[in-house]
Design a protein around this motif. Structure first.
Motif, short mmCIF file in Angstrom:
data_model
loop_
_atom_site.label_atom_id
_atom_site.label_comp_id
_atom_site.label_asym_id
_atom_site.label_seq_id
_atom_site.Cartn_x
_atom_site.Cartn_y
_atom_site.Cartn_z
N ASP A 20 0.83 -1.21 0.00
CA ASP A 20 0.00 0.00 0.00
C ASP A 20 0.87 1.26 0.00
OD1 ASP A 20 0.82 -0.65 2.56
OD2 ASP A 20 -1.19 -0.64 3.44
N GLY A 21 2.13 1.14 0.46
CA GLY A 21 3.06 2.27 0.39
C GLY A 21 3.57 2.47 -1.03
N ILE A 59 -1.23 -5.01 -1.47
CA ILE A 59 -1.15 -5.70 -0.18
C ILE A 59 -1.28 -4.67 0.93
CG2 ILE A 59 0.34 -7.13 1.26
CD1 ILE A 59 1.55 -8.22 -1.35
N ASP A 84 -1.41 -3.29 4.65
CA ASP A 84 -1.15 -3.40 6.09
C ASP A 84 -1.16 -2.00 6.72
OD1 ASP A 84 1.19 -2.44 5.01
OD2 ASP A 84 2.50 -3.58 6.33
N ALA A 90 0.81 0.35 6.43
CA ALA A 90 2.13 0.64 7.02
C ALA A 90 3.24 0.45 5.98
CB ALA A 90 2.39 -0.30 8.19
N TYR A 91 4.37 1.08 6.29
CA TYR A 91 5.60 0.74 5.58
C TYR A 91 6.14 -0.51 6.26
CZ TYR A 91 5.14 5.31 3.44
OH TYR A 91 4.66 6.38 2.73
N GLY A 92 5.49 -1.63 5.89
CA GLY A 92 5.62 -2.87 6.65
C GLY A 92 7.05 -3.36 6.80
N PHE A 119 0.06 4.42 8.36
CA PHE A 119 -0.67 5.48 7.67
C PHE A 119 -2.08 4.99 7.34
CE2 PHE A 119 2.30 3.34 4.62
CZ PHE A 119 1.37 2.59 3.93
MG LIG Z 1 2.42 -1.71 3.50
#
Ligand SMILES: [Mg+2]
Ligand SMILES: Cc1ncc(C[n+]2csc(CCOP(=O)(O)OP(=O)(O)O)c2C)c(N)n1
Length: 547
Positions: free
Chosen positions: A434-435, A459, A461, A463-465, A483
């Motif tokens: 998603d980032g 994908i 989450d 977040a910057y997973g 985020f």
């Molecule tokens: Mg992510």
């Protein structure tokens, strides 16, 4: 016949076989755009220059012939720099053409003036301003030569507005084939002796082994010698078939299951390893397997990579010469078969787990189900890349495009658009976090406008997973990595694409399958459960005892 600079540039590009140019022009390019309109070259307009440069680089990567992108001066040209570095580190042939203000007289003072030729210097193989229209045929021919020859990479040409409009009469220069030098018989002999003396040899295929033209020679080498092989992340898919001999991908530098095989080997034939990649294994000063390096140019010596001997020359010719000399005399170490089964057993764990949100192992398992062997998966950069590199099986070259060199976010969607333009009959899937997706998501419009059949898996989450995971591994508190996301379904729909959201793990395969069958641009958002990152990649591998 007299013509003008911009027409001559476009003719020179046609002369090189260019079929499309990705770009976003500015006023300094208007003459070039008009020359393109009259040519048979397609202008693929993008919504950001960075995306255009990723697309051109991917075209180079997939075809071996440079992809071309076009931008204006200053701000547009600077947006090419990430794509330039992507192609430079990733060894992808590419030509970037940028505009510039008139150089013979300046009516706009220093407005938008940036030294782009200088800015491109550390991230290209060659960067030049074209200072006369009559120089165009030679400059363009040379640019294609430099971009294509080993080690391939990006070349930047700046065409000032007045040179584009200048009269020209210089004839085009016909392209000449690039003949790569072949390794000496003496070097091949040394390597043959080392390989025959080894009791447990292994082949490793690196990034430079993954060139479109090498597939046949490498596949043949593995088949004829019957030496088990593994690959680096960017070497993935370079060998077609031979699945019994494939041990796995070294996605991490140490402690993964594949490293058990590497530690068991007494000799590694490192074909085309490029040290821009995160190391597939670490060489100590006096320990570990011996390494025979096979490459187009000698290996860069690193603390963690320093081959014992090298065979330098065209990789295809070298491996053919080696296979001829080795015949079937190579030692076959039986233990590799058991190790292969063990590695595969571990990678198959939880591949059918149906918990929701989806775990990475299941995600990759399901993607493999809907993407045919020749389908192309284009990864952006994030945590899932490690899982794809480890778990996604490829049997056809260049079917998993990942970037383990610049490892930039934002290239997933543009590279998928480019792959689909090149291979309209293949299924193409972009896989993004998603980032990373949001870094070039505006190219959804490009994909819709081009009427591509393309599926984008996002994908989620929030977040910057990957960085969040590293933060946890390093025992930092969880901070600053999360985020909010747009409603991806509504977002996709607003572009005229089709948005889908996975609400149960069992929906993943049918949703992807339907998206491919229906055609058009689809975005499939899938929530991910990243707890497996810690459980497998840290705890399980950290506790692994070798034996
Ligand atoms: Mg992510
Ligand atoms: C352009 C760029 N910026 C920052 C990074 C550092 N980085 C690597 S992975 C990552 C997080 C990726 O997040 P996302 O795309 O959501 O994927 P996830 O890891 O969450 O699956 C970051 C910030 C990078 N590689 N490239």
């Amino acid at each position: 016949m007299p013509t003008k600079g911009s027409d001559l540039l476009v003719k020179a590009l046609e002369n090189e076989g260019v079929q499309r140019i990705f770009g976003l022009p500015g006023e300094e390019n208007l003459a070039v755009v008009e020359s393109l309109r009259k040519s048979r070259i397609e202008l693929v307009l993008t919504r950001h220059e960075q995306a255009a440069s990723f697309m051109a680089a991917t075209q180079g990567r997939l075809t071996g012939a440079p992809g071309v992108c076009l931008s204006t001066l200053g701000p547009g040209a600077l947006n090419f720099t990430t794509g330039a570095a992507y192609a430079y580190l990733g060894a992808m042939p590419m030509i970037m053409i940028t505009g510039q203000k008139a150089i013979m007289s300046a009516r706009q003072a220093r407005f938008q003036l940036v030294d782009i030729v200088g800015a491109m210097r550390p991230i290209t193989k060659m960067t030049r301003q074209i200072v006369s229209a009559d120089a165009i045929p030679a400059v363009v021919r040379d640019a294609f030569r430099v971009a294509t020859e080993e080690r391939p990479g990006p070349v930047h040409l700046e065409l000032p507005e007045d040179i584009a409009g200048e009269d020209a009469a210089a004839p085009l220069i016909p392209p000449h084939p690039i003949l790569r030098p072949v390794a000496s018989g003496a070097a091949v002999k040394v390597a043959v002796e080392l390989i025959l003396a080894a009791k447990r040899p292994l082949i490793m295929i690196g990034a430079a082994g993954n060139r479109p033209r090498l597939v046949e020679a490498l596949s043949d080498f593995v088949r004829r010698t019957q030496i088990p092989f593994f690959n680096t992340q960017m070497g993935k898919g370079a060998v077609t078939g031979n699945s019994e001999l494939y041990l796995g991908t070294a996605a991490l530098s140490e402690r993964d299951y594949i490293h058990e095989a590497i530690e068991h080997a007494d000799l590694i034939i490192a074909i085309g390893h490029d040290t821009v990649e995160k190391p597939p294994f670490l060489m100590g000063p006096n320990c570990g397997p011996r390494v025979v390096y096979i490459g187009y140019a000698s290996a860069t010596v690193e603390q963690v990579f320093h081959p014992d001997t090298e065979v330098i020359g065209d990789i295809g010719a070298t491996v053919t010469a080696l296979a001829d000399a080795l015949q079937q005399r190579v030692h076959a170490a039986a233990k590799f078969t058991a190790l292969r089964d063990k590695i595969r057993g571990h990678l198959a764990e939880r591949a059918e787990d149906d918990r929701f949100p989806v775990i990475p192992q299941r995600l990759i398992h399901d993607v493999r189900r809907v993407v045919p062997e020749d389908g192309i998966v284009c990864l952006d950069n994030g945590m899932y890349k490690i899982w794809f590199a480890r778990n996604y099986r490829t049997t056809v070259a260049n079917t998993l495009l990942l970037d383990n060199a610049l490892a930039t976010m934002g290239a997933g969607l543009p590279s998928a658009i480019s792959a689909k333009c090149i291979d309209p009959d293949k299924r193409v899937l972009a896989v993004c976090g998603d980032g990373g997706f949001m870094m070039n998501s505006q190219e959804m419009e490009t994909a819709v406008r081009l009427k591509l059949d393309l599926v984008v898996l996002v994908i989620e989450d929030s977040a910057y997973g990957m960085i969040r995971w590293k933060q946890a591994v390093d025992h930092f508190p969880d901070f600053g990595m999360t985020f909010g996301n747009p409603d991806f379904v509504a977002y996709a729909n607003s572009y005229g694409a089709h948005g889908h959201r996975i609400k149960a793990t069992s929906e993943l395969i049918p949703t992807l399958e339907k998206a491919f069958t229906e055609g058009g641009v689809h975005l499939v958002a899938v929530p991910v459960d990243y707890s497996e990152n810690m459980r497998v990649l840290v705890e399980e591998l950290g506790n692994r005892s070798i034996g």
